[in-house]
Design an enzyme around this catalytic site. Structure first.
Site, PDB file in Angstrom:
ATOM      1  N   THR A 251       0.811  -1.217   0.000  1.00 58.47           N
ATOM      2  CA  THR A 251       0.000   0.000   0.000  1.00 58.47           C
ATOM      3  C   THR A 251       0.845   1.268   0.000  1.00 58.47           C
ATOM      4  O   THR A 251       0.462   2.270  -0.601  1.00 58.47           O
ATOM      5  CB  THR A 251      -0.920  -0.016   1.253  1.00 58.47           C
TER       6      THR A 251
ATOM      7  N   SER B 299       0.147 -10.032  -1.127  1.00 63.21           N
ATOM      8  CA  SER B 299      -0.603 -11.290  -1.225  1.00 63.21           C
ATOM      9  C   SER B 299      -0.159 -12.088  -2.452  1.00 63.21           C
ATOM     10  O   SER B 299      -0.360 -13.303  -2.517  1.00 63.21           O
ATOM     11  CB  SER B 299      -2.102 -11.026  -1.325  1.00 63.21           C
TER      12      SER B 299
ATOM     13  N   ASP C  90       1.380  -6.371  -4.742  1.00 65.46           N
ATOM     14  CA  ASP C  90       0.581  -6.543  -3.535  1.00 65.46           C
ATOM     15  C   ASP C  90       1.193  -7.756  -2.835  1.00 65.46           C
ATOM     16  O   ASP C  90       1.442  -8.780  -3.484  1.00 65.46           O
ATOM     17  CB  ASP C  90      -0.873  -6.821  -3.925  1.00 65.46           C
TER      18      ASP C  90
ATOM     19  N   THR D 203       0.173 -23.620  18.009  1.00 63.37           N
ATOM     20  CA  THR D 203      -1.097 -23.395  18.707  1.00 63.37           C
ATOM     21  C   THR D 203      -1.945 -22.339  18.003  1.00 63.37           C
ATOM     22  O   THR D 203      -1.413 -21.465  17.313  1.00 63.37           O
ATOM     23  CB  THR D 203      -0.853 -22.962  20.167  1.00 63.37           C
ATOM     24  N   GLN D 204      -3.234 -22.431  18.214  1.00 66.51           N
ATOM     25  CA  GLN D 204      -4.144 -21.409  17.681  1.00 66.51           C
ATOM     26  C   GLN D 204      -4.161 -20.180  18.587  1.00 66.51           C
ATOM     27  O   GLN D 204      -4.743 -19.161  18.236  1.00 66.51           O
ATOM     28  CB  GLN D 204      -5.561 -21.984  17.560  1.00 66.51           C
TER      29      GLN D 204
HETATM   30  N1  ASP Z   1      -2.663  -5.626   0.193  1.00 61.31           N
HETATM   31  C1  ASP Z   1      -1.570  -4.801   0.644  1.00 61.31           C
HETATM   32  C2  ASP Z   1      -0.309  -5.623   0.585  1.00 61.31           C
HETATM   33  O1  ASP Z   1      -0.075  -6.441   1.416  1.00 61.31           O
HETATM   34  C3  ASP Z   1      -1.844  -4.301   2.007  1.00 61.31           C
HETATM   35  C4  ASP Z   1      -0.822  -3.371   2.583  1.00 61.31           C
HETATM   36  O2  ASP Z   1       0.272  -3.170   2.093  1.00 61.31           O
HETATM   37  O3  ASP Z   1      -1.134  -2.807   3.651  1.00 61.31           O
HETATM   38  O4  ASP Z   1       0.465  -5.460  -0.315  1.00 61.31           O
END
Ligand code: ASP
Length: 337
Positions: free
Chosen positions: A13, A57, A55, A267-268
């Protein structure tokens, strides 16, 4: 003496305009960073490089290896490294880098933000400034760490705990390495500089983390074993407990052991760690070969497994290395061997 820092952009971000990662022009982006954060020049002699703009992810183990390789390649040229990274998988990258860069004698600090740098009300500027200040400390903090909000956290202890708050990260089982308030308050547990940086490794990616649920049938887990899975992180209940009655998990653990597949027990719970020997289910998990991860985060357990399996470690090596401290990733709990 002015310190020399390498600021590496990987995405997230902080550098976004609009909602999506856009291709960044290195020159234009570097000048944007300097325009929004002119203070960086007063902190250190900062060079800027864009490794990629994703990103987080979308980040793959190969890209985390690329970050590690870049630090390796530039290691002698800089006093410290700051990595701009998306928050979503920052805890995984931080843990992986802590393990890949064992023996570190210089700071490697990951940071990012909840709002882009270009927005008026943004945490990007303060995070970036503090990360650079910490990376340029006179007495170096020789760890892979995450700076977010007001705290510097040990990378391999970090987890993302909030989707929107500006203090989005915590390291539940390890006090912050430093608090940044009026002053920089350093913890006494900051590690000593390593002697030699470990040779570069790779990250295995055929790793699965499974969270136990009440009623989960072992057959779903057994299904995993017909896939080319190389290691499993089992998020057990409480102190590392698994069901022994009703729908027991034992058939899965036995089948995994028969295939020499490492199953790491975490562990959770956010705080504390596993002590599986304390309950019947946990004891059974241990006797069927599960490897207790102490108070490691799931992120750290998965990334340590990734590094070990990336080096083709067998299950006995994995077991042995999980009991060894690599980067301050776990506390040896009372009563533990
Ligand atoms: N979706 C973004 C990422 O992980 C979220 C962030 O940077 O805060 O790249």
């Amino acid at each position: 003496m002015t310190k020399k820092l390498l600021l590496m952009h990987t995405g997230g971000t902080l550098g976004m305009t609009g909602n999506r990662p856009t291709p960044l022009q290195p020159e234009a982006y570097a000048s944007t960073v300097h325009r929004f954060v002119p203070e960086l020049r007063t902190i250190a002699d900062v060079d800027f490089e864009i490794l990629f703009n994703l990103d987080s992810s979308d980040l793959q183990p190969e890209q985390v290896e690329q970050i590690a390789a870049h630090v390796h390649a530039r290691y002698r040229d800089y006093d410290g490294f700051v990595i701009i990274h998306g928050t979503d998988t920052m805890a995984y990258s931080a843990a992986a880098l802590a393990f890949l860069l064992r023996g570190l004698a210089k700071p490697v600090i990951l940071t990012g933000s909840q709002r882009p740098l270009s927005e008026v009300r943004s945490d990007a500027k303060s995070n970036l400034i503090a990360a650079c200040v910490l990376a340029a400390e006179t007495v170096p903090i020789p760890e892979v760490a995450v700076f977010f909000g007001t705290v510097l956290l040990r990378g391999c202890r970090t987890t993302k705990v909030h989707t929107v708050h500006l203090d989005a990260f915590a390291s539940p089982n390890c006090p912050p390495l430093a608090h940044v308030g009026l002053d920089v308050e350093r913890g006494t547990h900051i590690r000593s500089p390593g002697a030699v940086l470990a040779p570069l490794g790779t990250l295995a990616h055929d790793i699965v983390a499974m969270r136990l649920l009440p009623g989960l049938d072992s057959k779903h887990l057994l299904g995993l074993l017909s896939q080319p899975v190389r290691g499993i992180v089992l998020e057990a209940f409480g102190l590392g407990n698994i069901p022994v009655r009703g729908r027991p998990i034992e058939p899965f653990l036995r089948a995994a052991a028969a295939r020499n597949l490492p199953v790491v027990l975490t562990t959770q719970c956010l705080f504390g760690g596993v002590r599986p020997e304390l309950y019947e289910g946990g004891r059974l998990a241990l006797t069927t070969g599960a490897i207790a991860a102490g108070d490691m985060t799931v992120e750290a357990a998965a990334m340590k497994l990734a590094v070990l399996l990336g080096a083709e470690a067998d299950v006995n090596t994995v077991r042995r290395e999980f009991a060894v401290d690599w980067a301050g990733e776990r506390t040896h709990l009372p009563g533990e061997a």
